[in-house]
Scaffold this motif. Structure first.
Motif, PDB file in Angstrom:
ATOM      1  N   PRO A 205      12.391 -47.578  -1.271  1.00 56.57           N
ATOM      2  CA  PRO A 205      11.538 -46.647  -2.026  1.00 56.57           C
ATOM      3  C   PRO A 205      12.292 -45.941  -3.147  1.00 56.57           C
ATOM      4  O   PRO A 205      11.750 -45.722  -4.241  1.00 56.57           O
ATOM      5  CB  PRO A 205      11.059 -45.656  -0.963  1.00 56.57           C
ATOM      6  CG  PRO A 205      11.162 -46.390   0.313  1.00 56.57           C
ATOM      7  CD  PRO A 205      12.335 -47.292   0.188  1.00 56.57           C
ATOM      8  N   ILE A 206      13.529 -45.620  -2.876  1.00 56.82           N
ATOM      9  CA  ILE A 206      14.324 -44.953  -3.922  1.00 56.82           C
ATOM     10  C   ILE A 206      14.548 -45.893  -5.099  1.00 56.82           C
ATOM     11  O   ILE A 206      14.440 -45.506  -6.271  1.00 56.82           O
ATOM     12  CB  ILE A 206      15.659 -44.468  -3.328  1.00 56.82           C
ATOM     13  CG1 ILE A 206      15.398 -43.419  -2.240  1.00 56.82           C
ATOM     14  CG2 ILE A 206      16.555 -43.893  -4.421  1.00 56.82           C
ATOM     15  CD1 ILE A 206      16.633 -43.029  -1.465  1.00 56.82           C
ATOM     16  N   ILE A 207      14.820 -47.175  -4.769  1.00 58.25           N
ATOM     17  CA  ILE A 207      15.055 -48.151  -5.838  1.00 58.25           C
ATOM     18  C   ILE A 207      13.783 -48.356  -6.639  1.00 58.25           C
ATOM     19  O   ILE A 207      13.801 -48.411  -7.885  1.00 58.25           O
ATOM     20  CB  ILE A 207      15.562 -49.470  -5.239  1.00 58.25           C
ATOM     21  CG1 ILE A 207      16.954 -49.256  -4.619  1.00 58.25           C
ATOM     22  CG2 ILE A 207      15.615 -50.565  -6.300  1.00 58.25           C
ATOM     23  CD1 ILE A 207      17.463 -50.446  -3.838  1.00 58.25           C
ATOM     24  N   ARG A 208      12.643 -48.478  -5.932  1.00 54.53           N
ATOM     25  CA  ARG A 208      11.389 -48.644  -6.662  1.00 54.53           C
ATOM     26  C   ARG A 208      11.079 -47.421  -7.516  1.00 54.53           C
ATOM     27  O   ARG A 208      10.580 -47.543  -8.641  1.00 54.53           O
ATOM     28  CB  ARG A 208      10.253 -48.893  -5.653  1.00 54.53           C
ATOM     29  CG  ARG A 208      10.354 -50.229  -4.943  1.00 54.53           C
ATOM     30  CD  ARG A 208       9.058 -50.527  -4.200  1.00 54.53           C
ATOM     31  NE  ARG A 208       9.185 -51.732  -3.410  1.00 54.53           N
ATOM     32  CZ  ARG A 208       9.509 -51.767  -2.113  1.00 54.53           C
ATOM     33  NH1 ARG A 208       9.747 -50.616  -1.466  1.00 54.53           N
ATOM     34  NH2 ARG A 208       9.609 -52.912  -1.465  1.00 54.53           N
ATOM     35  N   ARG A 209      11.355 -46.251  -6.945  1.00 54.67           N
ATOM     36  CA  ARG A 209      11.126 -45.026  -7.735  1.00 54.67           C
ATOM     37  C   ARG A 209      11.997 -45.012  -8.990  1.00 54.67           C
ATOM     38  O   ARG A 209      11.546 -44.634 -10.077  1.00 54.67           O
ATOM     39  CB  ARG A 209      11.439 -43.803  -6.853  1.00 54.67           C
ATOM     40  CG  ARG A 209      11.238 -42.461  -7.543  1.00 54.67           C
ATOM     41  CD  ARG A 209       9.803 -42.282  -7.951  1.00 54.67           C
ATOM     42  NE  ARG A 209       9.607 -40.985  -8.584  1.00 54.67           N
ATOM     43  CZ  ARG A 209       8.489 -40.630  -9.214  1.00 54.67           C
ATOM     44  NH1 ARG A 209       7.465 -41.495  -9.315  1.00 54.67           N
ATOM     45  NH2 ARG A 209       8.368 -39.436  -9.745  1.00 54.67           N
ATOM     46  N   HIS A 210      13.220 -45.474  -8.843  1.00 55.48           N
ATOM     47  CA  HIS A 210      14.119 -45.535 -10.009  1.00 55.48           C
ATOM     48  C   HIS A 210      13.615 -46.531 -11.048  1.00 55.48           C
ATOM     49  O   HIS A 210      13.650 -46.273 -12.265  1.00 55.48           O
ATOM     50  CB  HIS A 210      15.531 -45.916  -9.544  1.00 55.48           C
ATOM     51  CG  HIS A 210      16.522 -45.975 -10.665  1.00 55.48           C
ATOM     52  ND1 HIS A 210      16.795 -47.152 -11.335  1.00 55.48           N
ATOM     53  CD2 HIS A 210      17.280 -45.006 -11.248  1.00 55.48           C
ATOM     54  CE1 HIS A 210      17.689 -46.918 -12.280  1.00 55.48           C
ATOM     55  NE2 HIS A 210      18.013 -45.601 -12.237  1.00 55.48           N
ATOM     56  N   GLU A 211      13.097 -47.690 -10.546  1.00 57.95           N
ATOM     57  CA  GLU A 211      12.552 -48.675 -11.483  1.00 57.95           C
ATOM     58  C   GLU A 211      11.343 -48.112 -12.211  1.00 57.95           C
ATOM     59  O   GLU A 211      11.190 -48.286 -13.434  1.00 57.95           O
ATOM     60  CB  GLU A 211      12.178 -49.938 -10.717  1.00 57.95           C
ATOM     61  CG  GLU A 211      13.390 -50.721 -10.206  1.00 57.95           C
ATOM     62  CD  GLU A 211      12.978 -51.935  -9.382  1.00 57.95           C
ATOM     63  OE1 GLU A 211      11.748 -52.074  -9.131  1.00 57.95           O
ATOM     64  OE2 GLU A 211      13.866 -52.727  -9.006  1.00 57.95           O
TER      65      GLU A 211
END
Length: 356
Positions: A205-211
């Motif tokens: 989720p953090i990676i998707r949020r960053h993307e």
């Protein structure tokens, strides 16, 4: 005063003695002996005979002696000439030997000069070859140096660009260092086996949020660029509109100014400037200036005349005022005299009454 000493006339030193001295004469010719003795008795002369021989013998002896003397002189002269000739021959031989020696030396020097000239020509040729070789080498080295200088300048420019890029990347690294620190802190908080969880891990989720945030940032940057471009275009249009407005306003002001100048020129027309229709704007302005200057001059003169007239009127008024004051003073003096006379009469009447 000193007295001179007396002279002794008996002193033999002061007596003059005169003697008859004999004359010596050398006789070179034969004369009669009686005549000689007679002359000896007659005169104090001593004759010394030199020639004792007869004249004929003396003549023969003199002729032979003269011929022998001439022959001897000729022989001596001939010997002297022969001696001089031999000396000249010896000198000529010496000169010839010296000339031969000098000629041999000259030939030797010429040969040495030729050898030296040949050596020098060979030396010059070798030097020319060396010079050409050195010149070619210099040209090659010069081209190489130019290429090396160009390479150095290119490398220096590349080095400057790389240094600038290094500074930029370093600034970006320093700027993104907070994200690295943040991720390292997050990494410390994650469990040990978070990679084994797969899709259900907490990192995704953090990676998707960053993307998502990065995509949003890119969209915002694109919108900002488009808005900035539109703003620049609008500013450019606004500047062009302002320039057009200023130009039109300036044209209107210029037209109104031209109309005002023409109207003023009609009012300030001077005949020596020519017809008003063919007149230039600058000439018309000069005419207006001259007209205004003349008007100002006329006004100054009128003011001076009015000032002088007012001064004259003031002078006449002052004179009138002075005349009225004089008349008033005279009337006051007459009144005083009459009052004094009346008072005198009243005093005399009162005194007469008192006396009665």
């Amino acid at each position: 005063m000193d007295m001179p000493l007396p002279l002794n006339m008996d002193d033999p030193r002061l007596q003059l003695k005169v003697e008859n001295r004999l004359k010596n004469i050398f006789v070179t010719q034969l004369e009669d002996v009686s005549l000689l003795h007679k002359k000896e008795h007659d005169e104090n002369v001593r004759h010394i005979p030199v020639i004792t021989e007869s004249s004929s013998r003396v003549l023969d002896t003199g002729v032979n002696t003269l011929q022998r003397t001439l022959v001897l002189k000729k022989q001596v002269h001939l010997d002297e000439v022969n001696r001089q000739l031999m000396q000249k021959e010896q000198e000529f031989k010496g000169h010839m030997q010296a000339l031969e020696q000098k000629w041999s030396q000259l030939q030797h020097k010429q040969q040495e000069t030729k050898d030296k000239a040949a050596k020098f020509e060979k030396f010059v040729e070798e030097n020319e070859v060396k010079r050409c070789r050195a010149l070619k080498k210099y040209q090659v080295q010069r081209k190489q140096n130019q290429l090396m200088e160009k390479d150095i300048s290119d490398l220096s420019a590349q080095l400057e660009q790389l240094q600038i890029r290094h500074q930029r990347l370093k600034a970006r690294v320093d700027k993104h260092k907070i994200y690295e620190d943040y991720l390292m802190k997050i990494l410390d908080l994650l469990p040990e086996k978070y990679l084994e969880c797969g899709a259900e891990s907490l990192v995704m989720p953090i990676i998707r949020r960053h993307e998502t945030l990065s995509i949003t940032q890119q969209d915002l940057l694109q919108r900002l660029a488009s808005v900035t471009k539109e703003l620049d275009e609008g500013q450019h249009k606004l500047d062009s509109l302002k320039q057009e407005h200023n130009t039109s306003k300036l044209a209107e002001e210029t037209g109104s100014l031209v109309i005002a100048v023409k109207h003023l020129g009609q009012q300030c027309y001077l005949q020596h400037y020519g017809p008003l229709e063919d007149m230039d704007m600058l000439v018309m302005m000069d005419m207006i200036k001259e007209f205004i200057v003349e008007k100002v001059d006329m006004e100054r003169r009128a003011l001076r005349l009015t000032a002088s007239g007012s001064e004259m009127m003031k002078g006449s008024a002052n004179r009138r005022r002075e005349g009225s004051e004089v008349a008033r003073n005279a009337s006051s003096k007459v009144h005083l005299k009459s009052t004094s006379k009346a008072s005198g009469k009243s005093d005399s009447l009162s005194s007469s009454k008192t006396m009665q």
